[in-house]
Write an enzyme that holds these catalytic residues in place. Structure first.
Site, PDB file in Angstrom:
ATOM      1  CB  SER A  22      -8.325  -5.264  -4.105  1.00 28.09           C
ATOM      2  OG  SER A  22      -9.087  -4.116  -4.372  1.00 28.09           O
TER       3      SER A  22
ATOM      4  CG  LEU B  19      10.181 -16.811  -4.007  1.00 27.82           C
ATOM      5  CD1 LEU B  19       9.831 -16.868  -2.399  1.00 27.82           C
ATOM      6  CD2 LEU B  19      10.396 -15.384  -4.347  1.00 27.82           C
TER       7      LEU B  19
ATOM      8  CG  HIS C 210       0.362   2.274  -9.211  1.00 26.31           C
ATOM      9  ND1 HIS C 210       0.052   1.567  -8.107  1.00 26.31           N
ATOM     10  CD2 HIS C 210      -0.534   3.026  -9.395  1.00 26.31           C
ATOM     11  CE1 HIS C 210      -1.188   2.002  -7.763  1.00 26.31           C
ATOM     12  NE2 HIS C 210      -1.530   2.899  -8.610  1.00 26.31           N
TER      13      HIS C 210
ATOM     14  NE  ARG D 174      -6.790   1.796  -6.246  1.00 27.37           N
ATOM     15  CZ  ARG D 174      -5.871   1.651  -5.676  1.00 27.37           C
ATOM     16  NH1 ARG D 174      -4.592   1.626  -6.613  1.00 27.37           N
ATOM     17  NH2 ARG D 174      -5.626   1.502  -4.386  1.00 27.37           N
TER      18      ARG D 174
ATOM     19  NE  ARG E   9      -8.694   0.269   5.072  1.00 25.40           N
ATOM     20  CZ  ARG E   9      -7.778   1.313   4.844  1.00 25.40           C
ATOM     21  NH1 ARG E   9      -7.992   2.160   6.004  1.00 25.40           N
ATOM     22  NH2 ARG E   9      -7.155   1.564   3.785  1.00 25.40           N
ATOM     23  CB  THR E  10      -6.944  -7.420   7.099  1.00 19.78           C
ATOM     24  OG1 THR E  10      -8.376  -7.478   7.060  1.00 19.78           O
ATOM     25  CG2 THR E  10      -6.457  -7.807   8.612  1.00 19.78           C
ATOM     26  CB  SER E  11      -7.565  -4.379   2.658  1.00 21.68           C
ATOM     27  OG  SER E  11      -7.385  -3.244   3.055  1.00 21.68           O
TER      28      SER E  11
ATOM     29  CG  ASP F 220      -2.082   0.932   1.312  1.00 20.69           C
ATOM     30  OD1 ASP F 220      -2.395   1.362   0.051  1.00 20.69           O
ATOM     31  OD2 ASP F 220      -2.607   1.217   2.151  1.00 20.69           O
TER      32      ASP F 220
END
Length: 252
Positions: free
Chosen positions: A75, A141, A47, A81, A204-206, A30
């Site tokens: 999300s 990974l 971004h 947006r 927040r966990t959003s 964020d």
């Protein structure tokens, strides 16, 4: 069926007998837009800078003991947006995935995507499918990128999948357990995150990994994501190592 509780005694311990080293770290990245706005730049500039930090953090992760990483890129709520920002993000995702495919594969990174792909641009979906195929089987990974992801939406889709199988007689309602639900989630095959990090000072966990993060530790940092560095990640892991994770039990 009783809930599956992690066996703490069988899990490698962290510093001074604290929390186990995090195998899976999830990050809510964020602050990109605010970082750019503070400098009088377009939000997309933030971004782009944030994308550079992703590369640095991903490169550092294996040496920090991380074997799985999930990052929240877009999300289900981000469609609200501006059209300019959404279109710019989608174009950036596609170009970045294409540009980084060879390097990620060379580094031994397996890339996978979680979230509902159906509303995404066909070219983006094609690019996502191609890099998943190219990097499948890499083991240094596993990087899961959440695009058009929402935890409630993921659970809804998992429930619908199970309901269809019950309706068709493939399974009975009594056979539905936690393991089955986990197997229908986008993250199937990955361990639950040990640690969830959110940047930018928000707490927040959003709607991010609500099922998977039920027993995760959380770290909220004021750092805006474009300023987040591997060194800060390392510091957070050091703090994580001092935590005692009891998973509903009591200290021994």
């Amino acid at each position: 069926m009783a809930p599956s509780i992690p066996d703490i005694a069988q899990t490698p311990q962290g510093h001074e007998g604290g929390a186990p080293a995090p195998l899976h770290v999830a990050i809510i990245m964020d602050g990109n837009g605010r970082w750019a706005t503070q400098r009088g730049w377009p939000r997309l500039a933030g971004h782009r800078k944030g994308a550079e930090q992703i590369k640095k953090v991903v490169q550092a992760a294996p040496d920090l003991g991380i074997r799985y990483m999930t990052i929240y890129a877009f999300s289900t709520e981000n469609w609200k947006r501006s059209t300019q920002e959404v279109l710019g993000l989608m174009k950036m995702f596609r170009l970045m995935i294409k540009r980084e495919a060879a390097e990620l594969s060379r580094q031994g990174v397996e890339l996978r995507f979680i979230g509902d792909r159906t509303p995404l641009d066909p070219l983006l979906r094609e690019t996502m499918d191609a890099i998943e195929t190219r990097t499948k089987g890499n083991s240094k990974l596993t990087l899961a990128v959440a695009i058009n992801y929402g935890g409630r939406d993921e659970l809804k889709r998992a429930a619908q999948s199970i309901a269809r199988d019950v309706a068709e007689g493939k399974i009975t309602a009594d056979e539905v357990d936690e393991a089955m639900i986990s197997s229908r989630l986008d993250s199937a095959g990955m361990p639950d995150p040990d640690l969830v990090i959110r940047s930018s000072g928000e707490t927040r966990t959003s709607n991010f990994l609500p099922w998977q993060a039920a027993y995760s530790e959380y770290e909220f940092t004021p750092t805006l994501w474009p300023d987040f560095t591997p060194d800060e990640l390392s510091d957070i892991l050091d703090r994580f190592a001092g935590r005692e994770r009891r998973f509903g039990g009591v200290a021994s």
